[in-house]
Design a protein around this motif. Structure first.
Motif, PDB file in Angstrom:
ATOM      1  N   LEU A 201       1.007  -1.317   0.082  1.00  0.00           N
ATOM      2  CA  LEU A 201       0.602   0.054  -0.116  1.00  0.00           C
ATOM      3  C   LEU A 201       0.793   1.176  -0.403  1.00  0.00           C
ATOM      4  O   LEU A 201       0.453   1.822  -0.819  1.00  0.00           O
ATOM      5  CB  LEU A 201      -0.959   0.505   0.810  1.00  0.00           C
ATOM      6  N   LYS A 202       1.664   1.584   0.948  1.00  0.00           N
ATOM      7  CA  LYS A 202       3.005   2.683   0.687  1.00  0.00           C
ATOM      8  C   LYS A 202       3.423   2.700  -0.279  1.00  0.00           C
ATOM      9  O   LYS A 202       3.299   3.623  -0.950  1.00  0.00           O
ATOM     10  CB  LYS A 202       4.074   1.826   2.094  1.00  0.00           C
ATOM     11  N   LYS A 203       3.953   1.302  -1.186  1.00  0.00           N
ATOM     12  CA  LYS A 203       4.649   1.485  -2.466  1.00  0.00           C
ATOM     13  C   LYS A 203       3.576   2.075  -3.594  1.00  0.00           C
ATOM     14  O   LYS A 203       3.376   3.117  -3.983  1.00  0.00           O
ATOM     15  CB  LYS A 203       4.986   0.105  -3.019  1.00  0.00           C
ATOM     16  N   GLY A 204       1.907   1.965  -3.698  1.00  0.00           N
ATOM     17  CA  GLY A 204       1.406   2.049  -3.879  1.00  0.00           C
ATOM     18  C   GLY A 204       1.257   4.117  -3.873  1.00  0.00           C
ATOM     19  O   GLY A 204       0.860   5.031  -4.718  1.00  0.00           O
ATOM     20  N   VAL A 205       1.175   3.972  -2.537  1.00  0.00           N
ATOM     21  CA  VAL A 205       0.744   5.692  -2.599  1.00  0.00           C
ATOM     22  C   VAL A 205       1.811   6.882  -3.277  1.00  0.00           C
ATOM     23  O   VAL A 205       1.618   7.601  -3.868  1.00  0.00           O
ATOM     24  CB  VAL A 205       0.975   5.771  -0.999  1.00  0.00           C
ATOM     25  N   GLU A 206       3.145   5.698  -3.243  1.00  0.00           N
ATOM     26  CA  GLU A 206       4.564   7.021  -3.218  1.00  0.00           C
ATOM     27  C   GLU A 206       4.419   6.463  -4.337  1.00  0.00           C
ATOM     28  O   GLU A 206       4.635   7.509  -5.113  1.00  0.00           O
ATOM     29  CB  GLU A 206       5.478   5.798  -2.918  1.00  0.00           C
ATOM     30  N   GLU A 327       2.293   3.207  10.296  1.00  0.00           N
ATOM     31  CA  GLU A 327       2.995   2.510  10.521  1.00  0.00           C
ATOM     32  C   GLU A 327       2.219   1.413  10.238  1.00  0.00           C
ATOM     33  O   GLU A 327       2.441   0.214  10.260  1.00  0.00           O
ATOM     34  CB  GLU A 327       2.957   2.701  12.120  1.00  0.00           C
ATOM     35  N   SER A 328       0.902   1.066  10.135  1.00  0.00           N
ATOM     36  CA  SER A 328      -0.414   0.418   9.509  1.00  0.00           C
ATOM     37  C   SER A 328      -0.967   0.063   8.387  1.00  0.00           C
ATOM     38  O   SER A 328      -0.889   1.895   7.555  1.00  0.00           O
ATOM     39  CB  SER A 328      -1.175   0.001  10.337  1.00  0.00           C
ATOM     40  N   VAL A 329      -1.362  -0.409   8.202  1.00  0.00           N
ATOM     41  CA  VAL A 329      -2.023  -0.492   6.643  1.00  0.00           C
ATOM     42  C   VAL A 329      -3.555   0.422   6.916  1.00  0.00           C
ATOM     43  O   VAL A 329      -4.196   1.196   6.535  1.00  0.00           O
ATOM     44  CB  VAL A 329      -2.954  -2.304   6.694  1.00  0.00           C
ATOM     45  N   GLU A 330      -3.868   0.650   8.287  1.00  0.00           N
ATOM     46  CA  GLU A 330      -5.278   1.179   8.816  1.00  0.00           C
ATOM     47  C   GLU A 330      -4.461   2.802   9.073  1.00  0.00           C
ATOM     48  O   GLU A 330      -5.383   3.978   8.717  1.00  0.00           O
ATOM     49  CB  GLU A 330      -5.209   1.773  10.431  1.00  0.00           C
ATOM     50  N   ASP A 331      -3.010   2.848   9.726  1.00  0.00           N
ATOM     51  CA  ASP A 331      -2.326   4.441   9.537  1.00  0.00           C
ATOM     52  C   ASP A 331      -2.643   5.191   8.367  1.00  0.00           C
ATOM     53  O   ASP A 331      -3.059   6.353   8.084  1.00  0.00           O
ATOM     54  CB  ASP A 331      -1.420   4.799   9.706  1.00  0.00           C
ATOM     55  N   ILE A 332      -2.717   4.013   7.182  1.00  0.00           N
ATOM     56  CA  ILE A 332      -2.315   4.351   5.484  1.00  0.00           C
ATOM     57  C   ILE A 332      -3.463   5.207   4.701  1.00  0.00           C
ATOM     58  O   ILE A 332      -3.941   5.942   4.441  1.00  0.00           O
ATOM     59  CB  ILE A 332      -1.430   3.613   4.110  1.00  0.00           C
ATOM     60  N   ILE A 333      -4.997   3.577   5.529  1.00  0.00           N
ATOM     61  CA  ILE A 333      -6.386   4.443   4.825  1.00  0.00           C
ATOM     62  C   ILE A 333      -6.634   5.737   5.406  1.00  0.00           C
ATOM     63  O   ILE A 333      -7.328   6.740   4.560  1.00  0.00           O
ATOM     64  CB  ILE A 333      -7.070   2.952   5.768  1.00  0.00           C
ATOM     65  N   GLU A 334      -6.001   6.123   6.676  1.00  0.00           N
ATOM     66  CA  GLU A 334      -6.572   7.463   7.601  1.00  0.00           C
ATOM     67  C   GLU A 334      -5.659   8.497   6.665  1.00  0.00           C
ATOM     68  O   GLU A 334      -6.512   9.013   6.441  1.00  0.00           O
ATOM     69  CB  GLU A 334      -6.298   6.906   8.893  1.00  0.00           C
ATOM     70  N   ARG A 335      -5.609   8.050   6.550  1.00  0.00           N
ATOM     71  CA  ARG A 335      -3.956   9.527   5.930  1.00  0.00           C
ATOM     72  C   ARG A 335      -4.559   9.505   4.251  1.00  0.00           C
ATOM     73  O   ARG A 335      -5.078  10.892   3.633  1.00  0.00           O
ATOM     74  CB  ARG A 335      -2.552   9.414   5.574  1.00  0.00           C
TER      75      ARG A 335
END
Ligand code: BJ8
Length: 425
Positions: A201-206, A327-335
């Motif tokens: 997910l982080k990579k997708g966002v980057e 730090e987590s999938v949930e953090d990314i979804i929140e952002r």
């Protein structure tokens, strides 16, 4: 397109009708774009991509399909493409900008709805859009009335999901919206048969953040100097339109290359127009390809477009997803949720932040006037124009409102109005 006929057959396309569409598209493209003078060298990549929009790019997407990677067609910038990219798939815009498919759509849909919806729906009826044909599913949303009712009909022709986008931005709406993003993620995970990891997910966002940074830089360079405009509004619009189709990593690299050239042009004083050319900001509804009508009129009538405050424009790339400290999938979804909630589409009420933003941009970009552009029968942008234009007038900002569809019938009339507007500023 001869070369790709086998692919079109696999995608169950109407090959004859498609070739009619492509001849009309290439003719229009060459009349509108290739006749411009003094274009940057690096725009050639985007010309090439446009020439291969139903060719090489579809061939690439077939490879995704063979590897069972999700292919998702969307109609709105509220659909989080980062999640599709995180899964190794591709997400692209299906918004139709062509008159070509509208008569076929009007057999099922009312004539007096927005042309963007009719055009996109018509492409499915005609089986002339490979992006629609190849997609695992289409992801619609509940932004405007005509769109959300069209999804019910479209679903009979192609699997269509609907994201419930609320129309206000309070806490209740935020909770609902979050669930919708998780549901979207689930749909993507069903195709790949596994849950997306934090790293994916982080990579997708980057990847998508970088695409937005590239477009932000282009937006800055085209309008930063009051007397030098290093790229035309038409070419900038073309680049933004292509951002909805191309491979995002390749696209970002190519936009950065183009931007390096634009920086050099600025240093050398190379401009596509005279220094006293009226600088126009276009605000309002999205211009999906091949809707190049207004830009062409402005730029062949003595003006230059320096920005689009639209979803195929600034609204699409203005905000990145902040990954700091996640730090987590949930953090990314929140952002992600926070970022998507900043989109100031007219489907929200109230939507005053849009007006403040427009005025700020107008001043920063040293524009000389604004054209409020709305597609015919787009009630949200059309009604919102009253508040926006009243405020612009209070601020003594020259503004012209244009309401139009995709037919060529009103070009002469628009040209006359734009001409008078440019003379008055
Ligand atoms: S976030 S602008 S892409 S909804 S023009 S179909 S609103 S009747 S396209 Fe849009 Fe998403 Fe908003 Fe942007 Fe309806 Fe209006 Fe047509 Fe529209």
């Amino acid at each position: 397109s001869e070369k790709y006929v086998d692919i079109y057959k696999k995608l169950d396309m109407d090959i004859e009708k498609h070739s009619e569409l492509m001849s009309a598209l290439f003719q229009l493209f060459s009349d509108v774009f290739l006749t411009q003078k003094n274009r940057p060298e690096n725009i050639k990549y985007f010309d090439w991509l446009m020439s291969e929009i139903h060719g090489k790019r579809i061939e690439e997407l077939m490879e995704f399909k063979d590897k069972n990677k999700p292919l998702v067609g969307t109609f709105c910038i509220f659909i989080p493409e980062e999640i599709v990219v995180a899964s190794g798939g591709a997400c692209y815009g299906l918004c139709g900008g062509a008159q070509f498919s509208i008569p076929d759509a009007e057999r099922d849909l009312p004539r007096n709805i927005c042309p963007l919806i009719k055009s996109a729906y018509g492409f499915k009826v005609q089986r002339t859009c490979p992006y629609t044909q190849i997609s695992n599913f289409i992801y619609g949303e509940t932004t405007c009335e005509a769109k959300k009712k069209t999804w019910e009909i479209l679903n009979d022709l192609h699997p269509t999901h609907v994201m419930h986008i609320p129309h206000m931005k309070g806490k209740r709406e935020k909770d609902l919206w979050r669930e919708e993003i998780y549901e979207f993620k689930n749909h993507i995970e069903e195709i790949v048969g596994k849950e997306l990891t934090f790293e994916e997910l982080k990579k997708g966002v980057e990847i998508i953040n970088k695409k937005r940074e590239a477009l932000q830089r282009l937006d800055y360079l085209r309008s930063t100097k009051p007397d030098i405009v290093p790229i035309s509004g038409l070419d900038s619009l073309l680049v933004t339109q292509i951002s909805f189709y191309d491979d995002p990593e390749r696209f970002s690299d190519k936009v950065f290359e183009l931007c390096d050239e634009l920086e050099e042009r600025i240093d050398k004083g190379i401009s596509v127009c005279e220094s006293d050319t009226p600088r126009i900001m276009v605000i309002g509804t999205p211009m999906a390809p091949p809707n190049w009508k207004l830009h062409q009129v402005v730029e062949t009538t003595g003006g230059i477009v320096i920005n689009e405050e639209a979803c195929i424009g600034h609204r699409y790339f203005k905000d990145n997803i902040d990954l700091d400290g996640v730090e987590s999938v949930e953090d990314i979804i929140e952002r992600m949720l926070e970022r998507y909630m900043k989109i100031d589409c007219a489907c929200f009420t109230p939507n005053d932040e849009r007006i403040d933003k427009i005025i700020k941009m107008y001043r920063e970009k040293k524009a000389d006037g604004i054209i409020y552009y709305t597609l015919s029968f787009c009630h949200t942008y059309n009604v919102e124009s009253k508040k926006v234009i009243d405020r612009l007038k209070e601020e003594k900002i020259p503004v012209l409102k244009i309401e139009s569809d995709y037919s060529a019938e009103d070009v002469g009339q628009i040209k006359t109005r734009v001409e008078a507007f440019l003379e008055s500023i």
